[in-house]
Motif scaffolding. Structure first.
Motif, mmCIF file in Angstrom:
data_model
loop_
_atom_site.group_PDB
_atom_site.id
_atom_site.type_symbol
_atom_site.label_atom_id
_atom_site.label_comp_id
_atom_site.label_asym_id
_atom_site.label_seq_id
_atom_site.Cartn_x
_atom_site.Cartn_y
_atom_site.Cartn_z
ATOM 1 N N ASP A 187 5.814 -19.182 20.209
ATOM 2 C CA ASP A 187 4.701 -18.896 19.169
ATOM 3 C C ASP A 187 4.956 -17.249 19.253
ATOM 4 O O ASP A 187 4.507 -16.791 18.407
ATOM 5 C CB ASP A 187 3.424 -19.108 19.948
ATOM 6 N N ILE A 188 5.408 -16.540 20.358
ATOM 7 C CA ILE A 188 5.401 -15.137 20.387
ATOM 8 C C ILE A 188 6.349 -14.681 19.188
ATOM 9 O O ILE A 188 6.264 -13.842 18.400
ATOM 10 C CB ILE A 188 5.830 -14.636 21.488
ATOM 11 N N VAL A 189 7.644 -15.484 19.430
ATOM 12 C CA VAL A 189 8.718 -14.979 18.400
ATOM 13 C C VAL A 189 8.461 -15.303 16.871
ATOM 14 O O VAL A 189 8.510 -14.343 16.135
ATOM 15 C CB VAL A 189 9.895 -15.817 18.860
ATOM 16 N N ILE A 190 7.758 -16.568 16.720
ATOM 17 C CA ILE A 190 7.183 -16.828 15.425
ATOM 18 C C ILE A 190 6.242 -15.772 15.008
ATOM 19 O O ILE A 190 6.665 -15.194 13.655
ATOM 20 C CB ILE A 190 6.683 -18.311 15.535
ATOM 21 N N PHE A 191 5.263 -15.665 15.779
ATOM 22 C CA PHE A 191 4.334 -14.509 15.056
ATOM 23 C C PHE A 191 5.025 -13.030 14.682
ATOM 24 O O PHE A 191 4.651 -12.478 14.039
ATOM 25 C CB PHE A 191 3.324 -14.470 16.470
ATOM 26 N N ASP A 192 5.883 -12.778 15.779
ATOM 27 C CA ASP A 192 6.623 -11.369 15.729
ATOM 28 C C ASP A 192 7.478 -11.383 14.327
ATOM 29 O O ASP A 192 7.538 -10.429 13.910
ATOM 30 C CB ASP A 192 7.538 -11.406 16.950
ATOM 31 N N VAL A 193 8.100 -12.632 14.165
ATOM 32 C CA VAL A 193 9.046 -12.645 12.820
ATOM 33 C C VAL A 193 7.911 -12.543 11.830
ATOM 34 O O VAL A 193 8.478 -11.932 10.601
ATOM 35 C CB VAL A 193 9.819 -13.649 13.014
ATOM 36 N N GLN A 194 6.981 -13.316 11.785
ATOM 37 C CA GLN A 194 6.188 -13.223 10.559
ATOM 38 C C GLN A 194 5.438 -11.746 10.289
ATOM 39 O O GLN A 194 5.343 -11.261 9.478
ATOM 40 C CB GLN A 194 5.087 -14.314 10.704
ATOM 41 N N ASP A 195 5.299 -11.213 11.477
ATOM 42 C CA ASP A 195 4.646 -10.073 11.376
ATOM 43 C C ASP A 195 5.345 -8.924 11.004
ATOM 44 O O ASP A 195 4.964 -7.718 10.361
ATOM 45 C CB ASP A 195 4.123 -9.477 12.879
ATOM 46 N N ARG A 196 6.704 -9.070 11.286
ATOM 47 C CA ARG A 196 7.686 -8.220 10.885
ATOM 48 C C ARG A 196 7.985 -8.208 9.277
ATOM 49 O O ARG A 196 9.064 -7.465 8.768
ATOM 50 C CB ARG A 196 8.968 -8.263 11.545
ATOM 51 N N LYS A 197 7.446 -8.854 8.442
ATOM 52 C CA LYS A 197 7.828 -9.013 6.989
ATOM 53 C C LYS A 197 7.090 -8.329 6.134
ATOM 54 O O LYS A 197 7.204 -8.432 4.917
ATOM 55 C CB LYS A 197 7.485 -10.664 6.682
ATOM 56 N N TYR A 198 6.105 -7.312 6.972
ATOM 57 C CA TYR A 198 5.634 -6.604 5.874
ATOM 58 C C TYR A 198 6.534 -5.580 5.094
ATOM 59 O O TYR A 198 7.359 -5.101 5.681
ATOM 60 C CB TYR A 198 4.466 -5.513 6.843
ATOM 61 N N LEU A 199 5.864 -4.844 4.175
ATOM 62 C CA LEU A 199 6.501 -3.951 3.288
ATOM 63 C C LEU A 199 5.771 -2.651 3.271
ATOM 64 O O LEU A 199 4.672 -3.006 2.953
ATOM 65 C CB LEU A 199 7.036 -4.474 2.025
ATOM 66 N N GLU A 200 6.306 -1.758 2.809
ATOM 67 C CA GLU A 200 5.417 -0.445 2.902
ATOM 68 C C GLU A 200 5.642 0.369 1.415
ATOM 69 O O GLU A 200 6.676 0.226 0.706
ATOM 70 C CB GLU A 200 5.830 0.704 3.987
ATOM 71 N N ASP A 201 4.588 1.072 0.980
ATOM 72 C CA ASP A 201 4.500 1.734 -0.170
ATOM 73 C C ASP A 201 5.377 1.398 -1.414
ATOM 74 O O ASP A 201 6.452 1.876 -1.843
ATOM 75 C CB ASP A 201 5.319 3.300 0.435
ATOM 76 N N GLN A 202 4.971 0.319 -1.784
ATOM 77 C CA GLN A 202 5.497 -0.293 -3.280
ATOM 78 C C GLN A 202 5.289 0.337 -4.452
ATOM 79 O O GLN A 202 5.951 0.283 -5.391
ATOM 80 C CB GLN A 202 5.728 -1.729 -3.220
ATOM 81 N N PHE A 203 3.837 0.720 -4.566
ATOM 82 C CA PHE A 203 3.412 1.449 -5.710
ATOM 83 C C PHE A 203 3.125 2.828 -5.390
ATOM 84 O O PHE A 203 2.662 3.368 -4.294
ATOM 85 C CB PHE A 203 2.165 0.667 -6.141
ATOM 86 N N TYR A 204 3.321 3.535 -6.524
ATOM 87 C CA TYR A 204 3.003 5.084 -6.345
ATOM 88 C C TYR A 204 2.239 5.758 -7.553
ATOM 89 O O TYR A 204 2.606 5.145 -8.704
ATOM 90 C CB TYR A 204 4.303 5.908 -5.866
ATOM 91 N N LEU A 205 1.548 6.780 -7.029
ATOM 92 C CA LEU A 205 1.009 7.639 -8.201
ATOM 93 C C LEU A 205 1.221 9.078 -7.959
ATOM 94 O O LEU A 205 0.932 9.390 -6.721
ATOM 95 C CB LEU A 205 -0.580 7.181 -8.524
ATOM 96 N N GLY A 206 1.654 9.851 -8.858
ATOM 97 C CA GLY A 206 1.800 11.361 -8.434
ATOM 98 C C GLY A 206 1.312 12.275 -9.697
ATOM 99 O O GLY A 206 1.007 11.988 -10.672
ATOM 100 N N LEU A 207 0.843 13.459 -9.042
ATOM 101 C CA LEU A 207 0.426 14.733 -9.975
ATOM 102 C C LEU A 207 1.167 15.696 -9.513
ATOM 103 O O LEU A 207 1.174 16.143 -8.588
ATOM 104 C CB LEU A 207 -1.019 14.683 -9.901
ATOM 105 N N THR A 208 1.635 16.499 -10.492
ATOM 106 C CA THR A 208 2.630 17.625 -10.180
ATOM 107 C C THR A 208 2.241 18.818 -11.064
ATOM 108 O O THR A 208 1.768 18.630 -12.238
ATOM 109 C CB THR A 208 4.220 17.407 -10.182
ATOM 110 N N TYR A 209 2.628 20.027 -10.551
ATOM 111 C CA TYR A 209 2.787 21.245 -11.355
ATOM 112 C C TYR A 209 4.264 21.494 -11.813
ATOM 113 O O TYR A 209 4.962 21.531 -10.887
ATOM 114 C CB TYR A 209 2.251 22.505 -10.802
ATOM 115 N N ASN A 210 4.427 21.683 -12.932
ATOM 116 C CA ASN A 210 5.699 21.796 -13.445
ATOM 117 C C ASN A 210 6.202 23.277 -13.748
ATOM 118 O O ASN A 210 5.750 23.910 -14.555
ATOM 119 C CB ASN A 210 6.202 20.936 -14.839
#
Length: 229
Positions: free
Chosen positions: A20-43
């Motif tokens: 149970d611990i391994v299955i939970f951990d494997v599923q838990d490790r499938k997260y992804l980060e920062d896939q959409f972005y918005l930006g505002l800059t001074y050029n």
């Protein structure tokens, strides 16, 4: 026999809990980060010729999607490959004038009255990043450092001059279609600093002032970028 059954039951119980611990951990490790972005800059425009200066607020807006590709089990290291759209405006006293023989450039002095004089670009962007972050499956506030390159294709641009007596705009053929440069993002949680320095001039090599000075203007963008899961 009773002792053997007790031992066997203990092993089975430990196996089930461990699974149970391994299955939970494997599923838990499938997260992804920062896939959409918005930006505002001074050029900024670097390498400006003498007497050429920026005026008004030169700004940039960007947004898109980045595919996050983790490289280790903890997902603290990864690659980012993205696709996005950017619009950039550069306000200067360098006016582009469309002629039959091509585009000519002149420097507007302080005695010239006008409302706006700018170059605007619409860019299809491809960020390529090496990513580090100290995130976990449960922690949504974390430090991040993303560094790499950003490739761009200018699919639309416009040189525009507006005064009290005239309003002129045209697609400038002297703008380099392909852009590329170094990008660096660093921050914590919501607010992150974004820096991009173009390794290619905004203008093509043949663009120059009447004095023969080339227009090797290097865009530098500094601002904020916001990431969304």
């Amino acid at each position: 026999m009773r002792g053997l059954l007790q031992v066997l039951f203990c092993f089975i119980s430990l196996g089930v809990v461990g699974q149970d611990i391994v299955i939970f951990d494997v599923q838990d490790r499938k997260y992804l980060e920062d896939q959409f972005y918005l930006g505002l800059t001074y050029n900024f425009l670097m390498e400006l010729p003498i007497d050429v200066e920026q005026r008004n607020l030169s700004y940039g807006l960007q947004g898109g999607f980045i595919k996050d590709i983790p490289l280790n089990w903890d997902r603290t290291l990864g690659l980012g490959i993205g696709l996005g759209y950017g619009i950039n405006s550069y306000y200067t006293n360098l006016r582009a004038v469309e002629q039959l023989t091509g585009v000519e450039y002149e420097i507007l002095d302080r005695t010239t009255s006008y409302k706006r004089n700018k170059i605007e670009t619409h860019v299809l962007e491809m960020p390529l990043q090496m990513r580090w972050r100290n995130s976990t499956p449960e922690e949504y506030k974390f430090w991040r450092v993303y560094a790499g390159m950003k490739l761009g294709y200018v699919f639309g641009n416009r040189s525009k001059f507006v005064s009290s007596t005239e309003k002129v705009g045209f697609s400038n053929p002297d703008i380099n279609r392909f852009q590329y440069g170094l990008a660096f993002n660093v921050g914590y949680n919501t607010f992150n600093i974004h820096v991009y320095y173009s390794l290619r001039s905004l203008f093509k090599e043949n663009a120059s002032l009447p004095t023969g000075i080339p227009l090797n203007l290097q865009p530098l963008q500094i601002g904020l970028i916001f990431y969304i899961l």
